[in-house]
Design a protein around this motif. Sequence first.
Motif, short mmCIF file in Angstrom:
data_model
loop_
_atom_site.label_atom_id
_atom_site.label_comp_id
_atom_site.label_asym_id
_atom_site.label_seq_id
_atom_site.Cartn_x
_atom_site.Cartn_y
_atom_site.Cartn_z
N TYR A 76 -48.28 39.63 4.62
CA TYR A 76 -48.27 40.56 3.61
C TYR A 76 -49.33 40.24 2.45
O TYR A 76 -49.71 41.06 1.75
N GLY A 77 -49.87 38.97 2.31
CA GLY A 77 -50.57 38.68 1.22
C GLY A 77 -50.21 38.87 -0.18
O GLY A 77 -49.15 38.43 -0.39
N LYS A 78 -50.69 39.58 -1.07
CA LYS A 78 -50.44 39.66 -2.43
C LYS A 78 -49.21 40.54 -2.58
O LYS A 78 -48.54 40.59 -3.53
N GLN A 79 -48.91 41.53 -1.62
CA GLN A 79 -47.81 42.30 -1.78
C GLN A 79 -46.60 41.97 -1.29
O GLN A 79 -45.47 42.44 -1.38
N CYS A 80 -46.45 40.44 -1.10
CA CYS A 80 -45.29 39.87 -0.68
C CYS A 80 -44.32 39.43 -1.85
O CYS A 80 -44.89 39.16 -2.85
N LEU A 81 -42.95 39.63 -1.78
CA LEU A 81 -42.18 39.63 -3.07
C LEU A 81 -42.06 37.96 -3.12
O LEU A 81 -42.15 37.19 -2.04
N ALA A 82 -41.97 37.61 -4.29
CA ALA A 82 -41.57 36.07 -4.53
C ALA A 82 -40.30 35.77 -3.97
O ALA A 82 -39.27 36.70 -3.95
N ARG A 83 -40.12 34.66 -3.55
CA ARG A 83 -38.72 33.79 -3.11
C ARG A 83 -37.59 34.27 -3.99
O ARG A 83 -36.61 34.40 -3.54
N TYR A 84 -37.97 34.02 -5.35
CA TYR A 84 -36.81 34.06 -6.31
C TYR A 84 -36.38 35.57 -6.25
O TYR A 84 -35.23 35.62 -6.25
N THR A 85 -37.14 36.46 -6.24
CA THR A 85 -36.82 37.99 -6.09
C THR A 85 -35.64 38.28 -5.00
O THR A 85 -34.66 38.87 -5.13
N ILE A 86 -36.05 37.70 -3.77
CA ILE A 86 -35.48 37.80 -2.88
C ILE A 86 -34.05 37.29 -2.66
O ILE A 86 -32.90 37.89 -2.62
N PHE A 87 -33.94 36.04 -3.18
CA PHE A 87 -32.77 35.30 -3.52
C PHE A 87 -31.94 36.00 -4.53
O PHE A 87 -30.87 36.28 -4.37
N ARG A 88 -32.49 36.55 -5.54
CA ARG A 88 -31.70 37.38 -6.68
C ARG A 88 -30.96 38.48 -6.29
O ARG A 88 -29.80 38.85 -6.24
N TRP A 89 -32.02 39.39 -5.19
CA TRP A 89 -31.59 40.48 -4.61
C TRP A 89 -30.23 40.22 -3.64
O TRP A 89 -29.12 40.88 -3.49
N CYS A 90 -30.34 39.11 -2.78
CA CYS A 90 -29.15 38.56 -1.97
C CYS A 90 -28.30 38.05 -2.67
O CYS A 90 -26.89 38.71 -2.33
N HIS A 91 -28.18 37.55 -3.76
CA HIS A 91 -27.16 37.24 -4.52
C HIS A 91 -26.27 38.35 -5.11
O HIS A 91 -25.25 38.55 -4.95
N ARG A 92 -27.06 39.48 -5.54
CA ARG A 92 -26.59 40.78 -5.76
C ARG A 92 -25.70 41.33 -5.00
O ARG A 92 -24.75 42.10 -5.27
#
Length: 101
Positions: A5-21
């Motif tokens: 995905y290159g620059k359009q890829c989400l940061a790992r922290y964002t994905i972890f935060r969404w999973c936690h929510r």
Amino acid sequence: MKEVYGKQCLARYTIFRWCHRYEAGRVHIKDFPRPGQAHVVINSATISAAVELIRQNRRITTREIAVELSISKDIVHHIIHKKLGYGKVCAQWVPKHLVHL
């Protein structure tokens, strides 16, 4: 994922935060109301006042309507385009169903 995905890829922290929510029970994507967040109710009086201003002067701008009604330009834009269904043609407000004729 960054290779694909290159620059359009989400940061790992964002994905972890969404999973936690999600695991905590949040399933809606809309933001919850926050303290200090503006809450504007678009009532029929505001809409009718905007309609009256447009009928008096078809060339009036959203900024002029916002100043006249003491509301934000975003609210005026929402009223004109979403609630009333108007669009601009030759610098005049016209119902959108007439624009495409």
